[in-house]
Design a protein around this motif. Sequence first.
Motif, PDB file in Angstrom:
ATOM      1  N   ARG A 159       0.830  -1.214   0.000  1.00  0.00           N
ATOM      2  CA  ARG A 159       0.000   0.000   0.000  1.00  0.00           C
ATOM      3  C   ARG A 159       0.862   1.261   0.000  1.00  0.00           C
ATOM      4  NH1 ARG A 159      -5.285  -1.179   0.479  1.00  0.00           N
ATOM      5  NH2 ARG A 159      -5.740  -3.385   0.897  1.00  0.00           N
ATOM      6  N   VAL A 160       2.012   1.194   0.659  1.00  0.00           N
ATOM      7  CA  VAL A 160       2.962   2.300   0.586  1.00  0.00           C
ATOM      8  C   VAL A 160       3.437   2.480  -0.858  1.00  0.00           C
ATOM      9  CG1 VAL A 160       5.288   3.036   1.234  1.00  0.00           C
ATOM     10  CG2 VAL A 160       3.734   2.146   2.981  1.00  0.00           C
ATOM     11  N   LEU A 161       3.762   1.378  -1.518  1.00  0.00           N
ATOM     12  CA  LEU A 161       4.249   1.450  -2.889  1.00  0.00           C
ATOM     13  C   LEU A 161       3.196   2.028  -3.834  1.00  0.00           C
ATOM     14  CD1 LEU A 161       6.116  -1.972  -3.029  1.00  0.00           C
ATOM     15  CD2 LEU A 161       7.174   0.292  -3.237  1.00  0.00           C
ATOM     16  N   VAL A 162       1.945   1.638  -3.646  1.00  0.00           N
ATOM     17  CA  VAL A 162       0.883   2.157  -4.517  1.00  0.00           C
ATOM     18  C   VAL A 162       0.730   3.669  -4.318  1.00  0.00           C
ATOM     19  CG1 VAL A 162      -1.611   2.112  -4.888  1.00  0.00           C
ATOM     20  CG2 VAL A 162      -0.343  -0.027  -4.767  1.00  0.00           C
ATOM     21  N   ARG A 163       0.911   4.116  -3.094  1.00  0.00           N
ATOM     22  CA  ARG A 163       0.866   5.561  -2.843  1.00  0.00           C
ATOM     23  C   ARG A 163       2.020   6.262  -3.577  1.00  0.00           C
ATOM     24  NH1 ARG A 163       1.300   5.480   2.377  1.00  0.00           N
ATOM     25  NH2 ARG A 163       3.253   6.597   2.761  1.00  0.00           N
ATOM     26  N   GLY A 170       2.181  11.245 -11.345  1.00  0.00           N
ATOM     27  CA  GLY A 170       1.577  12.565 -11.333  1.00  0.00           C
ATOM     28  C   GLY A 170       0.085  12.534 -11.110  1.00  0.00           C
ATOM     29  N   LEU A 171      -0.402  11.515 -10.423  1.00  0.00           N
ATOM     30  CA  LEU A 171      -1.828  11.373 -10.146  1.00  0.00           C
ATOM     31  C   LEU A 171      -2.168  12.001  -8.793  1.00  0.00           C
ATOM     32  CD1 LEU A 171      -2.185   7.634 -11.228  1.00  0.00           C
ATOM     33  CD2 LEU A 171      -2.964   9.642 -12.509  1.00  0.00           C
ATOM     34  N   PRO A 172      -3.437  12.321  -8.549  1.00  0.00           N
ATOM     35  CA  PRO A 172      -3.808  12.893  -7.251  1.00  0.00           C
ATOM     36  C   PRO A 172      -3.480  11.921  -6.116  1.00  0.00           C
ATOM     37  CG  PRO A 172      -5.591  13.133  -8.846  1.00  0.00           C
ATOM     38  CD  PRO A 172      -4.585  12.224  -9.480  1.00  0.00           C
ATOM     39  N   PRO A 173      -3.126  12.428  -4.943  1.00  0.00           N
ATOM     40  CA  PRO A 173      -2.866  11.536  -3.799  1.00  0.00           C
ATOM     41  C   PRO A 173      -4.059  10.620  -3.539  1.00  0.00           C
ATOM     42  CG  PRO A 173      -2.210  13.796  -3.278  1.00  0.00           C
ATOM     43  CD  PRO A 173      -2.937  13.849  -4.596  1.00  0.00           C
ATOM     44  N   GLY A 174      -3.757   9.345  -3.274  1.00  0.00           N
ATOM     45  CA  GLY A 174      -4.837   8.392  -3.001  1.00  0.00           C
ATOM     46  C   GLY A 174      -5.595   7.945  -4.234  1.00  0.00           C
ATOM     47  N   TYR A 175      -5.050   8.199  -5.433  1.00  0.00           N
ATOM     48  CA  TYR A 175      -5.774   7.867  -6.671  1.00  0.00           C
ATOM     49  C   TYR A 175      -6.196   6.401  -6.713  1.00  0.00           C
ATOM     50  CZ  TYR A 175      -6.815   7.203 -11.607  1.00  0.00           C
ATOM     51  OH  TYR A 175      -7.452   6.879 -12.788  1.00  0.00           O
ATOM     52  N   PHE A 176      -5.322   5.508  -6.275  1.00  0.00           N
ATOM     53  CA  PHE A 176      -5.607   4.084  -6.394  1.00  0.00           C
ATOM     54  C   PHE A 176      -6.404   3.518  -5.210  1.00  0.00           C
ATOM     55  CE2 PHE A 176      -1.713   4.491  -9.027  1.00  0.00           C
ATOM     56  CZ  PHE A 176      -2.220   3.993 -10.218  1.00  0.00           C
ATOM     57  N   ASP A 177      -6.700   4.353  -4.201  1.00  0.00           N
ATOM     58  CA  ASP A 177      -7.322   3.836  -2.981  1.00  0.00           C
ATOM     59  C   ASP A 177      -8.610   3.061  -3.262  1.00  0.00           C
ATOM     60  OD1 ASP A 177      -5.261   5.020  -1.666  1.00  0.00           O
ATOM     61  OD2 ASP A 177      -6.460   6.541  -0.637  1.00  0.00           O
ATOM     62  N   GLY A 178      -9.465   3.602  -4.110  1.00  0.00           N
ATOM     63  CA  GLY A 178     -10.736   2.952  -4.409  1.00  0.00           C
ATOM     64  C   GLY A 178     -10.604   1.709  -5.265  1.00  0.00           C
ATOM     65  N   LEU A 179      -9.409   1.458  -5.793  1.00  0.00           N
ATOM     66  CA  LEU A 179      -9.158   0.285  -6.625  1.00  0.00           C
ATOM     67  C   LEU A 179      -8.480  -0.841  -5.843  1.00  0.00           C
ATOM     68  CD1 LEU A 179      -7.813   2.206  -9.752  1.00  0.00           C
ATOM     69  CD2 LEU A 179     -10.093   1.235  -9.473  1.00  0.00           C
ATOM     70  N   VAL A 180      -8.105  -0.548  -4.574  1.00  0.00           N
ATOM     71  CA  VAL A 180      -7.375  -1.548  -3.789  1.00  0.00           C
ATOM     72  C   VAL A 180      -7.937  -1.710  -2.376  1.00  0.00           C
ATOM     73  CG1 VAL A 180      -5.243  -1.155  -5.101  1.00  0.00           C
ATOM     74  CG2 VAL A 180      -5.625   0.104  -2.961  1.00  0.00           C
ATOM     75  N   GLY A 209       8.557 -21.037 -15.587  1.00  0.00           N
ATOM     76  CA  GLY A 209       8.540 -20.562 -16.960  1.00  0.00           C
ATOM     77  C   GLY A 209       8.391 -19.051 -17.085  1.00  0.00           C
ATOM     78  N   ALA A 210       8.739 -18.525 -18.254  1.00  0.00           N
ATOM     79  CA  ALA A 210       8.673 -17.091 -18.515  1.00  0.00           C
ATOM     80  C   ALA A 210       7.242 -16.587 -18.359  1.00  0.00           C
ATOM     81  CB  ALA A 210       9.186 -16.803 -19.927  1.00  0.00           C
ATOM     82  N   HIS A 211       7.088 -15.498 -17.601  1.00  0.00           N
ATOM     83  CA  HIS A 211       5.755 -14.989 -17.340  1.00  0.00           C
ATOM     84  C   HIS A 211       5.830 -13.541 -16.883  1.00  0.00           C
ATOM     85  CE1 HIS A 211       7.267 -16.129 -13.386  1.00  0.00           C
ATOM     86  NE2 HIS A 211       6.381 -15.322 -12.856  1.00  0.00           N
ATOM     87  N   THR A 212       4.696 -12.874 -16.913  1.00  0.00           N
ATOM     88  CA  THR A 212       4.523 -11.613 -16.208  1.00  0.00           C
ATOM     89  C   THR A 212       3.647 -11.894 -14.997  1.00  0.00           C
ATOM     90  OG1 THR A 212       2.555 -11.054 -17.508  1.00  0.00           O
ATOM     91  CG2 THR A 212       4.669 -10.216 -18.306  1.00  0.00           C
ATOM     92  N   ASP A 213       3.698 -11.014 -14.011  1.00  0.00           N
ATOM     93  CA  ASP A 213       2.776 -11.143 -12.891  1.00  0.00           C
ATOM     94  C   ASP A 213       1.452 -10.495 -13.265  1.00  0.00           C
ATOM     95  OD1 ASP A 213       4.675 -12.548 -11.521  1.00  0.00           O
ATOM     96  OD2 ASP A 213       5.373 -10.843 -10.338  1.00  0.00           O
ATOM     97  N   PHE A 214       0.399 -10.860 -12.513  1.00  0.00           N
ATOM     98  CA  PHE A 214      -0.943 -10.578 -13.004  1.00  0.00           C
ATOM     99  C   PHE A 214      -1.554  -9.266 -12.515  1.00  0.00           C
ATOM    100  CE2 PHE A 214      -1.477 -15.479 -12.578  1.00  0.00           C
ATOM    101  CZ  PHE A 214      -0.553 -15.666 -13.576  1.00  0.00           C
ATOM    102  N   GLY A 215      -1.097  -8.766 -11.377  1.00  0.00           N
ATOM    103  CA  GLY A 215      -1.799  -7.660 -10.737  1.00  0.00           C
ATOM    104  C   GLY A 215      -1.091  -6.327 -10.830  1.00  0.00           C
ATOM    105  N   ILE A 216      -1.005  -5.634  -9.673  1.00  0.00           N
ATOM    106  CA  ILE A 216      -0.443  -4.287  -9.639  1.00  0.00           C
ATOM    107  C   ILE A 216       1.053  -4.322  -9.359  1.00  0.00           C
ATOM    108  CG2 ILE A 216      -0.506  -2.063  -8.442  1.00  0.00           C
ATOM    109  CD1 ILE A 216      -3.477  -2.556  -7.911  1.00  0.00           C
ATOM    110  N   VAL A 217       1.429  -4.960  -8.250  1.00  0.00           N
ATOM    111  CA  VAL A 217       2.842  -4.988  -7.859  1.00  0.00           C
ATOM    112  C   VAL A 217       3.116  -6.275  -7.096  1.00  0.00           C
ATOM    113  CG1 VAL A 217       2.453  -3.747  -5.672  1.00  0.00           C
ATOM    114  CG2 VAL A 217       4.706  -3.635  -6.774  1.00  0.00           C
TER     115      VAL A 217
END
Length: 348
Positions: A159-163, A170-180, A209-217
């Motif tokens: 949650r610190v990282l998402v902030r 350059g997004l408003p503070p707390g932009y992702f709060d409602g998504l997490v 095997g080679a992959h990307t992760d699925f979510g945010i971080v």
Amino acid sequence: MWNDFRVPTVDIGPYVADVPDAAACAGVAAQLDRACQEVGFVQIVGHGIPERTIDDLAAALDAFFALPLETKKGYRRGPAENRGYAPPKSESLSMSLGVPSASTMNDFYEAITVGTEASAFPGLDLPETSYARNTWPEAVPSFRPAVEEYFLRAQGLSRVLVRAFADALGLPPGYFDGLVDHSIEVLKMNNYALPESEIRVVDELTGMGAHTDFGIVTVLWADQVPGLQVLGADSRWHDVQPCDGALLINLGDAMARWTNGRWRSTIHRVDPPIVGGRIQRRRSAAFFFDGNHDAVIETLSGCLADGESGYPPITIAENIASKLAGMKSGVAPVGLREAERVLAADTH
């Protein structure tokens, strides 16, 4: 761009301080923005997770994976539930991108997975598929308290990282709060070792095997043992090992989609760490901070150039489900940009 491939180290101490300093945080955010654009992997120090917590986690992993295979299989769950024990060669992460490996289910690691349950959000009617009940190994009484303590710490760090990410973009503070605010959170603990009778290398093996992760971080603790490799912009695989006291951070699909590829959901894999013809044991624990199951991933307006359409909208849960179907059942998703990057990569 760095002259030679490397994973940059960022001290995020200013963001975990009791009283964050705005100027120091702005400097950290700028470093994160550069790293997320150019590599998609970051080593973080100053993260605030005590060494004792990590040592207890490692001891819990050792105790569980030392159990007899048949005992561990007693904690196995069905392929639709991303919880419980997965034996060696029961998954193929490259299939989450629709890229077959040498054999369909060839990843030789074993793993146990826990995550946030629906009961953690009593006021919401959340789907069991995304917030499943955990299967705790009663055969190792010390396992649950050690894992839950690390889980709580990694959750707070995410949650610190998402902030910090909101600041970096350059997004408003707390932009992702409602998504997490009811984020899917999963801790997958891995052991790269085959049973003793299979430990000598005779066939082509894939650690993971080679992959990307699925979510945010993803917050990754790993042994300082070779094996983890990152696919660079040069289409070559590069070895990555954590430095002392550092955790590895990488972005997932949701963040890459939100930024329309400005930030990289970096492809990575684990090659078998082999010494003297035998597999060297390696452990890791990946905390996936994926976002709300019903959050829609669509390109941020500031990341679209004139005339660009961006990625088509998809929910967090839909994206995860398509990737898990490939990984656990061999049902390949189609039309992924990342798959093209894997297929174009140098195989060495």
